[in-house]
Enzyme design. Structure first.
Site, PDB file in Angstrom:
ATOM      1  N   TYR A   1       0.820  -1.216   0.000  1.00  0.00           N
ATOM      2  CA  TYR A   1       0.000   0.000   0.000  1.00  0.00           C
ATOM      3  C   TYR A   1       0.853   1.264   0.000  1.00  0.00           C
ATOM      4  O   TYR A   1       0.346   2.361  -0.200  1.00  0.00           O
ATOM      5  CB  TYR A   1      -0.942   0.022   1.214  1.00  0.00           C
ATOM      6  CG  TYR A   1      -2.009  -1.064   1.193  1.00  0.00           C
ATOM      7  CD1 TYR A   1      -2.402  -1.667   0.002  1.00  0.00           C
ATOM      8  CD2 TYR A   1      -2.613  -1.481   2.361  1.00  0.00           C
ATOM      9  CE1 TYR A   1      -3.359  -2.659  -0.017  1.00  0.00           C
ATOM     10  CE2 TYR A   1      -3.594  -2.479   2.349  1.00  0.00           C
ATOM     11  CZ  TYR A   1      -3.953  -3.071   1.156  1.00  0.00           C
ATOM     12  OH  TYR A   1      -4.910  -4.054   1.147  1.00  0.00           O
TER      13      TYR A   1
ATOM     14  N   LYS B   1       3.782 -15.337   1.568  1.00  0.00           N
ATOM     15  CA  LYS B   1       3.801 -16.236   0.420  1.00  0.00           C
ATOM     16  C   LYS B   1       5.245 -16.353  -0.082  1.00  0.00           C
ATOM     17  O   LYS B   1       5.602 -15.880  -1.158  1.00  0.00           O
ATOM     18  CB  LYS B   1       2.837 -15.768  -0.668  1.00  0.00           C
ATOM     19  CG  LYS B   1       1.391 -16.042  -0.232  1.00  0.00           C
ATOM     20  CD  LYS B   1       0.357 -15.980  -1.311  1.00  0.00           C
ATOM     21  CE  LYS B   1       0.643 -16.780  -2.533  1.00  0.00           C
ATOM     22  NZ  LYS B   1      -0.041 -18.101  -2.554  1.00  0.00           N
TER      23      LYS B   1
ATOM     24  N   ASP C   1      -2.344 -18.044   1.757  1.00  0.00           N
ATOM     25  CA  ASP C   1      -3.563 -18.598   1.153  1.00  0.00           C
ATOM     26  C   ASP C   1      -4.052 -19.805   1.953  1.00  0.00           C
ATOM     27  O   ASP C   1      -5.253 -19.968   2.191  1.00  0.00           O
ATOM     28  CB  ASP C   1      -3.351 -18.940  -0.333  1.00  0.00           C
ATOM     29  CG  ASP C   1      -2.081 -19.729  -0.599  1.00  0.00           C
ATOM     30  OD1 ASP C   1      -1.217 -19.802   0.298  1.00  0.00           O
ATOM     31  OD2 ASP C   1      -1.936 -20.271  -1.710  1.00  0.00           O
TER      32      ASP C   1
ATOM     33  N   ASP D   1      -4.884  -7.246   5.893  1.00  0.00           N
ATOM     34  CA  ASP D   1      -6.128  -6.552   5.582  1.00  0.00           C
ATOM     35  C   ASP D   1      -7.233  -7.586   5.314  1.00  0.00           C
ATOM     36  O   ASP D   1      -8.329  -7.534   5.879  1.00  0.00           O
ATOM     37  CB  ASP D   1      -5.887  -5.682   4.338  1.00  0.00           C
ATOM     38  CG  ASP D   1      -6.971  -4.649   4.124  1.00  0.00           C
ATOM     39  OD1 ASP D   1      -7.927  -4.617   4.919  1.00  0.00           O
ATOM     40  OD2 ASP D   1      -6.873  -3.889   3.147  1.00  0.00           O
TER      41      ASP D   1
ATOM     42  N   ASP E   1     -10.214  -9.158   8.209  1.00  0.00           N
ATOM     43  CA  ASP E   1     -11.640  -8.985   7.913  1.00  0.00           C
ATOM     44  C   ASP E   1     -12.364 -10.332   7.904  1.00  0.00           C
ATOM     45  O   ASP E   1     -13.478 -10.457   8.408  1.00  0.00           O
ATOM     46  CB  ASP E   1     -11.847  -8.291   6.562  1.00  0.00           C
ATOM     47  CG  ASP E   1     -11.912  -6.770   6.717  1.00  0.00           C
ATOM     48  OD1 ASP E   1     -11.622  -6.279   7.828  1.00  0.00           O
ATOM     49  OD2 ASP E   1     -12.253  -6.083   5.743  1.00  0.00           O
TER      50      ASP E   1
END
Ligand code: NAD
Length: 366
Positions: free
Chosen positions: A141, A192, A225, A249, A253
């Site tokens: 970001y 990852k 993942d 993020d 959530d």
């Protein structure tokens, strides 16, 4: 010894309504001999209306000086036409950035009485208590280069860069290990590293911090993942999860929804230790200013009250009082008290924001 200091920033919409209920809890703690030096300030639209900016220099200075900041929420439809840099949300981004709050803590805790609210089966979420530590100030970001450019072939190319340094990874890893020591002593790091170099560095640096500074904490690594799958398959296997800004993020959530309503979710953002050894800290509910219900006494104050409980535990070393407050919330829910957002299909009369605050204080006193 001086009382610990707390800056309250109620903000906009339901922010002031839910914060009034935290004030009741602070008042009750005073009857138990626990006092705070509390100041109040403006942020978001409330600040814009008075100062013409969503966060004034004076408020920021106070936020940097106190032991902890407790924030309600910012934003309201009437600021939709205001310049981006002056919108209420810009005040929130600025305070997080200026305080350099690099570790975002999102607990996902399932209260027994609300287990049926989860999108997962009761037996999967019952008793759930995990903490996601998300890196908040770096990664994709913020990384450069970024932007949208011509690709010189008649099309365009969108670019964002995932970038992490050793120092950025190590400091958030330390936050996670510290957290684990106050909980069940286990950290799972997610990245990852199978397809991303930044993920390889992440894994190596988290392992380094573990081996050199926190060998007593159990550390495991998982591809993000797979982490997402495990969170919905068997979330109780985790204690503390530490991960980067982007994966955090998404994963936080997803984890939040394991527990039901937005009105129940607290959070904390922590930065570097200050001179007194306490980390810079801002506590806030995950929800926004809820303009659709603002001013109607319908807001659930529990997310903000639980954010204050996190402040008691992580900023003020008042873990026993934090536990007592969480148990009071648990008891009130077990007794069947519900704000409108927690009403199931069975119906009934919901409590107002203020009545829920009163019920929690009454349960504390019991
Ligand atoms: P929101 O979280 O404000 O509301 C989403 C839905 O959840 C609404 O239906 C709302 O009524 C409900 N809800 C939220 N909190 C609740 C509570 N405590 N009790 C009962 N119901 C609750 O998100 P939104 O509608 O997307 O955003 C509204 C405004 O808030 C926007 O201006 C947005 O920018 C801002 N916002 C601020 C923050 C923050 O201050 N941290 C976070 C998210 C959104």
């Amino acid at each position: 010894m001086a009382n610990p200091s707390l800056l309250i920033l109620p903000g906009d919409g339901i922010g002031p309504e839910v914060m009034a209920e935290v004030r009741k809890v602070i008042g009750w703690l005073g009857t138990q001999g626990v006092f705070f030096d509390v100041e109040e300030g403006l942020i978001g639209g409330a600040s814009y209306d008075v100062h013409g900016v969503p966060l004034s220099d004076g408020t920021l200075e106070r936020a940097q000086a106190v032991d902890a900041v407790l924030l309600g929420a910012v934003g309201a439809p009437k600021y939709a036409g205001v310049d981006y840099a002056l919108r209420p949300e810009a005040g929130l981004l600025k305070i997080r950035k200026e305080m350099d709050l690099y570790a975002n803590l999102r607990p996902a805790q399932c209260f027994e009485a609300l287990a049926d609210f989860s999108s997962l089966k009761r037996e999967v979420v019952s008793g759930l208590d995990i903490m996601i530590v998300r890196e908040l100030t770096s990664g994709i970001y913020f990384g450069e280069p970024r932007g949208i450019q011509d690709d010189n072939q008649g099309g365009r190319v969108g670019i964002n860069t995932q970038r992490y340094t050793t120092a950025e990874i190590r400091r958030v890893a330390r936050s996670a290990f510290e957290m684990a020591r106050r909980r069940n002593n286990r950290v799972c790091s997610m990245e990852k590293s199978n397809v991303m170099e930044s993920g390889i560095l992440w894994r190596e640096e988290v392992q380094w911090v573990h081996d050199h500074e926190y060998p007593d904490v159990e550390l495991s690594h998982m591809y993000a993942d797979n982490g997402a799958m495990q969170l919905v398959r068997n979330p109780r296997q985790f204690d503390v999860i530490v991960t980067d800004n982007l994966f955090g993020d998404l994963l936080s959530d997803a984890a939040a929804m394991l527990t039901g309503s937005l009105g129940m979710l607290p959070s904390a953002s922590l930065g570097a230790p200050m001179a007194n050894g306490r980390p810079k800290a801002l506590y806030e509910p995950v929800h926004g200013s809820a303009p659709d219900i603002a001013g109607q006494g319908k807001a659930n104050p529990i997310a903000t009250i639980l954010s204050f409980a996190m402040a008691l535990r992580y900023s003020f070393d008042l873990g026993d009082h934090a536990t007592r407050l969480e148990q009071a919330v648990e008891r009130v829910l077990a007794d069947g008290h519900r704000t409108a957002d927690l009403m199931g299909v069975e119906g009934g009369t919901p409590l107002s924001t203020s009545q829920m605050g009163d019920a929690i204080v009454a349960a504390l006193a019991r």
